[in-house]
Design an enzyme around this catalytic site. Structure first.
Site, mmCIF file in Angstrom:
data_model
loop_
_atom_site.group_PDB
_atom_site.id
_atom_site.type_symbol
_atom_site.label_atom_id
_atom_site.label_comp_id
_atom_site.label_asym_id
_atom_site.label_seq_id
_atom_site.Cartn_x
_atom_site.Cartn_y
_atom_site.Cartn_z
ATOM 1 N N CYS A 25 9.353 -4.809 3.334
ATOM 2 C CA CYS A 25 9.594 -5.732 2.211
ATOM 3 C C CYS A 25 8.347 -6.579 1.994
ATOM 4 O O CYS A 25 7.320 -6.051 1.559
ATOM 5 C CB CYS A 25 10.857 -6.550 2.407
ATOM 6 S SG CYS A 25 11.115 -7.262 4.042
ATOM 7 N N SER A 26 8.412 -7.864 2.287
ATOM 8 C CA SER A 26 7.248 -8.708 2.030
ATOM 9 C C SER A 26 7.226 -9.874 2.999
ATOM 10 O O SER A 26 6.832 -10.965 2.633
ATOM 11 C CB SER A 26 7.292 -9.221 0.596
ATOM 12 O OG SER A 26 8.506 -9.913 0.388
ATOM 13 N N CYS A 27 7.671 -9.648 4.239
ATOM 14 C CA CYS A 27 7.708 -10.718 5.239
ATOM 15 C C CYS A 27 6.327 -11.368 5.361
ATOM 16 O O CYS A 27 5.317 -10.668 5.463
ATOM 17 C CB CYS A 27 8.118 -10.156 6.594
ATOM 18 S SG CYS A 27 9.791 -9.507 6.594
ATOM 19 N N CYS A 73 3.823 -6.035 5.917
ATOM 20 C CA CYS A 73 5.252 -5.790 6.066
ATOM 21 C C CYS A 73 5.558 -4.543 5.244
ATOM 22 O O CYS A 73 5.524 -4.587 4.019
ATOM 23 C CB CYS A 73 6.079 -6.973 5.575
ATOM 24 S SG CYS A 73 7.846 -6.601 5.527
#
Lengths: 103, 210, 102
Positions: free
Chosen positions: B114-116, B111
């Site tokens: 962000c940090s999906c 991702c």
């Protein structure tokens, strides 16, 4: 398809280009695919608009979300790897335009 | 249940923490409890819920898919339905998708924005997944990144990167390693590492002896 | 090609090898994580609001991952009128003092 999208403008196989719009604020379209040509891989469904949700909006009208496939060689200069290497990004419809013929 | 830092707190002491945000987030939590926005119990339940979810869920899905072609089709076409079949709670607003590694195709998940991460089936993301280095480089030079993890793929294998930017969270269905014939589903699941479900590794090979 | 500070894709010149060291998740980090999820679940904010808050942080590059989450929770709690900045500052100062004094 994960959710219904009866009004989807594009279909799998359609050539698309990601808009180069410089929109201020929260968007979910990464800069590195802007202006790049890809192909619709999947119609994923209709989802609340993140650009509205991000500012306390209700996410309406919802946007159709697509999985778009790009050739890595089209994204980067001197990409290391096979010419078949690909990259998939999920992009909302309002960030896409028809790309027409190759070139 | 006043904000005295005791009753019902998920953890009592934070004085060893160095970040100034340790006190700030505790202050926010206490105040929100005092205002009735949520309760300590709800926060504690959320922490427990997060801790309970690990990549073992993903490993179970993969092991079942390796032994049951129908389940594999379901996992690829309707991941949440596959989860409920194994009793894995994947309810919630986030959609899940699974992409399949084959002899010709190797998938890698990142991702960049962000940090999906597919938390219901993989748990909390590892630090490196959230790092700027991984987020910036996995799309640009996936083969170099995988080499850093010890995974060298032949030229003939197509590398496919998925940047999960929107409403879907992706997991890799790795290929079943050679030599795993006749193993039970549980034994197969033990071969499936977290990193193989993100795509920076492939599953363990079964031990040759024993 | 441009994009916000969070828009990392392709910026390989800025970063070196991927550091695979795992740190042990600390209690306050679990708390930051959970507070955000519970606020979402209760409809007080959305994931996209949190992303927007995080992307707007001045210290984005310097802060730790859960520091960004904690900062976003605080920003949104104030923005939504659930808390005031002043009461958060005061409570945080009191907690620091208590932890330091024991």
């Amino acid at each position: 398809m994960i959710r219904p999208a009866p009004a989807a403008k594009f279909r799998p196989g359609d050539a698309v280009r990601v808009l180069t719009t410089e929109k201020e604020g929260h968007v979910r379209t990464p800069a590195y695919v802007k202006g790049k040509r890809g192909e619709i891989s999947h119609v994923l469904g209709t989802f609340p608009d993140p650009e509205s949700l991000a500012y306390g909006g209700n996410g309406l009208p919802e946007k159709v979300l697509y999985r778009v496939v790009f050739r890595q060689a089209d994204l980067w200069e001197s990409y290391e790897g096979s010419t078949a290497d690909a990259l998939y990004v999920d992009v909302y419809e309002h960030w896409l335009e028809p790309a027409g013929e190759e070139g | 249940m006043s904000g005295n830092g005791h009753d019902g707190h998920p953890h009592e002491e934070l004085r060893h923490e160095s970040s100034p945000w340790a006190a700030r987030i505790r202050a926010v939590e206490e105040l929100l409890v005092e205002k009735g926005v949520f309760t300590h119990e709800e926060v504690r339940a959320q922490i427990e819920h997060t801790e309970a979810r690990t990549h073992e869920n993903g490993a179970r899905l993969v092991a079942r898919a390796w032994v049951d072609p129908e389940f594999k089709n379901l996992l690829l076409s309707d991941t949440k339905a596959a989860c409920s079949e194994l009793g894995i709670d994947a309810s919630g607003p986030v959609e899940l998708a699974v992409v399949e590694n084959t002899e010709r195709v190797h998938n890698l998940i990142v991702c960049t924005l962000c940090s999906c991460y597919p938390r219901p089936i993989l748990g909390r993301p590892p630090d490196w997944y959230k790092s700027f280095a991984y987020r910036s480089r996995a799309v640009r030079e996936p083969r170099a990144v995988m080499r850093e993890f010890g995974l060298e793929l032949p030229e003939g294998v197509e590398v496919v990167v998925h940047d999960s930017t929107a409403d879907l969270r992706y997991m890799v269905l790795p290929a079943r390693p050679p030599g795993a014939e006749g193993m039970s589903e549980e034994e197969l699941a033990a071969l499936v590492t977290r990193d193989s479900l993100i795509g920076v590794a492939i599953p363990r090979e079964p031990a040759r002896t024993q | 090609m441009s994009g916000g500070v969070h828009d990392m894709g392709g910026r390989r010149e800025e970063f070196g090898p991927v550091d695979r060291t795992e740190h042990e998740v600390q209690d306050w980090e679990r708390l930051a994580d959970a507070v955000n999820y519970v606020l979402n679940a209760k409809g007080h904010k959305t994931t996209d609001e949190m992303r927007r808050a995080i992307e707007g942080l001045e210290g984005y590059r310097e802060m730790g991952y859960y520091e960004r989450w904690a900062a976003a929770a605080e920003l949104l709690a104030v923005e939504k009128g659930l808390l005031t900045q002043r009461e958060i500052d005061e409570r945080a100062a009191a907690l620091e003092k208590r932890w330091a004094g024991e």
